[in-house]
Design an enzyme around this catalytic site. Structure first.
Site, mmCIF file in Angstrom:
data_model
loop_
_atom_site.group_PDB
_atom_site.id
_atom_site.type_symbol
_atom_site.label_atom_id
_atom_site.label_comp_id
_atom_site.label_asym_id
_atom_site.label_seq_id
_atom_site.Cartn_x
_atom_site.Cartn_y
_atom_site.Cartn_z
ATOM 1 N N SER A 225 34.798 13.667 -26.435
ATOM 2 C CA SER A 225 34.979 12.810 -25.261
ATOM 3 C C SER A 225 36.017 13.485 -24.366
ATOM 4 O O SER A 225 36.648 14.475 -24.769
ATOM 5 C CB SER A 225 35.427 11.399 -25.662
ATOM 6 O OG SER A 225 36.716 11.440 -26.260
ATOM 7 N N LEU B 271 39.399 6.387 -26.717
ATOM 8 C CA LEU B 271 39.125 6.331 -25.283
ATOM 9 C C LEU B 271 38.367 7.553 -24.783
ATOM 10 O O LEU B 271 38.513 8.652 -25.310
ATOM 11 C CB LEU B 271 40.430 6.203 -24.499
ATOM 12 C CG LEU B 271 41.251 4.925 -24.722
ATOM 13 C CD1 LEU B 271 42.519 4.972 -23.872
ATOM 14 C CD2 LEU B 271 40.422 3.686 -24.400
ATOM 15 N N HIS C 235 36.300 14.987 -31.576
ATOM 16 C CA HIS C 235 36.668 13.996 -32.590
ATOM 17 C C HIS C 235 36.277 14.441 -33.988
ATOM 18 O O HIS C 235 37.035 14.232 -34.945
ATOM 19 C CB HIS C 235 35.985 12.659 -32.285
ATOM 20 C CG HIS C 235 36.458 12.005 -31.041
ATOM 21 N ND1 HIS C 235 37.517 11.117 -31.016
ATOM 22 C CD2 HIS C 235 36.034 12.116 -29.760
ATOM 23 C CE1 HIS C 235 37.707 10.693 -29.774
ATOM 24 N NE2 HIS C 235 36.819 11.287 -28.995
ATOM 25 N N LEU D 105 33.587 17.292 -36.374
ATOM 26 C CA LEU D 105 32.522 18.237 -36.682
ATOM 27 C C LEU D 105 32.212 18.033 -38.158
ATOM 28 O O LEU D 105 33.115 18.048 -38.990
ATOM 29 C CB LEU D 105 32.958 19.680 -36.425
ATOM 30 C CG LEU D 105 31.936 20.798 -36.697
ATOM 31 C CD1 LEU D 105 32.328 22.058 -35.932
ATOM 32 C CD2 LEU D 105 31.796 21.151 -38.170
ATOM 33 N N TYR E 34 39.303 26.848 -37.837
ATOM 34 C CA TYR E 34 39.296 26.695 -36.387
ATOM 35 C C TYR E 34 39.914 27.903 -35.683
ATOM 36 O O TYR E 34 39.524 28.242 -34.554
ATOM 37 C CB TYR E 34 39.983 25.385 -35.982
ATOM 38 C CG TYR E 34 39.132 24.184 -36.306
ATOM 39 C CD1 TYR E 34 37.921 23.964 -35.638
ATOM 40 C CD2 TYR E 34 39.510 23.261 -37.285
ATOM 41 C CE1 TYR E 34 37.125 22.871 -35.933
ATOM 42 C CE2 TYR E 34 38.718 22.168 -37.590
ATOM 43 C CZ TYR E 34 37.526 21.975 -36.904
ATOM 44 O OH TYR E 34 36.721 20.900 -37.202
#
Length: 205
Positions: free
Chosen positions: A95, A109, A120, A122, A166
């Site tokens: 988002s 939000l 948010h 994976l 990451y």
């Protein structure tokens, strides 16, 4: 027009099914592999994969079913699913966020004027793990974000043991995240995407 339909790079990629006829006759089989944005109809499949992936490790999910539906209704263009013969095997849900760092409010939000894409979650289905699907999906997702003119950064928070994964995907650690969930603490990570209208020749953007 949804962002996905406007970008050839992320139009559904259909790889030929191995069950197609050797004589070239067309058969009604699902594509072997497909990447597309998720829809609210995918929410249950998403939650089933996420629940299995996270509850056994941390005891909780980044997103619950109602939150998954919430984001897939508000900003489906910031999600990406990998389907094998019609079955969801991996996904990302994001988002927009409008602050430099992730706060508690970012967990629920979507800020339409934001320039940071908050990733948010994976997750990869358990039978498809250890095959590199997570890193491949993340690479495709980041390439897609580079085609979105409003996107400048991708942000996420993860536990310590996921930081090397990451980093290999190109993220840099920003330090401890202010968000905690119970006794869990997280590292916040960032990847610059800069909203290029195009990235490379033949990228499809």
């Amino acid at each position: 027009m949804p962002a996905l339909s406007a970008l050839p790079f992320l139009k559904p990629v259909h790889l030929r099914s191995p069950r197609s006829s050797a004589r070239g006759q067309r058969r009604h089989t699902l594509p072997a592999s497909e990447f597309r944005c998720l829809s609210p109809e995918d929410a249950v499949s998403v939650f089933e994969i996420e629940r299995e992936a996270f509850i056994s490790v941390s005891g909780d999910c980044p997103l619950h079913l109602d939150e998954i539906r919430h984001f897939l209704n508000l900003c489906p263009e910031l999600s990406l699913g990998w389907f094998e013969e019609g079955r969801l095997v991996a996904f990302i849900i994001g988002s927009l966020w409008d602050q430099k760092r992730i706060s508690q409010a970012a967990l629920t939000l979507h800020k339409p004027q934001g320039t940071a894409v908050h990733i948010h979650v994976l997750a990869v289905h358990r039978t498809f793990r250890q095959q590199g699907k997570g890193s491949i999906l993340m690479w495709r997702y980041l390439q897609y974000l580079r085609c979105l003119p409003f996107a400048r950064r991708a942000l996420l928070m993860c536990e310590d043991f996921l930081v090397p994964f990451y980093q290999k995907c190109g993220f840099e650690a920003l330090g401890p995240c202010e968000v905690t969930v119970g006794e869990l603490a997280f590292i916040e990570m960032q990847h610059s995407v800069r909203g290029h209208a195009f990235v490379r020749r033949n990228s499809g953007c």
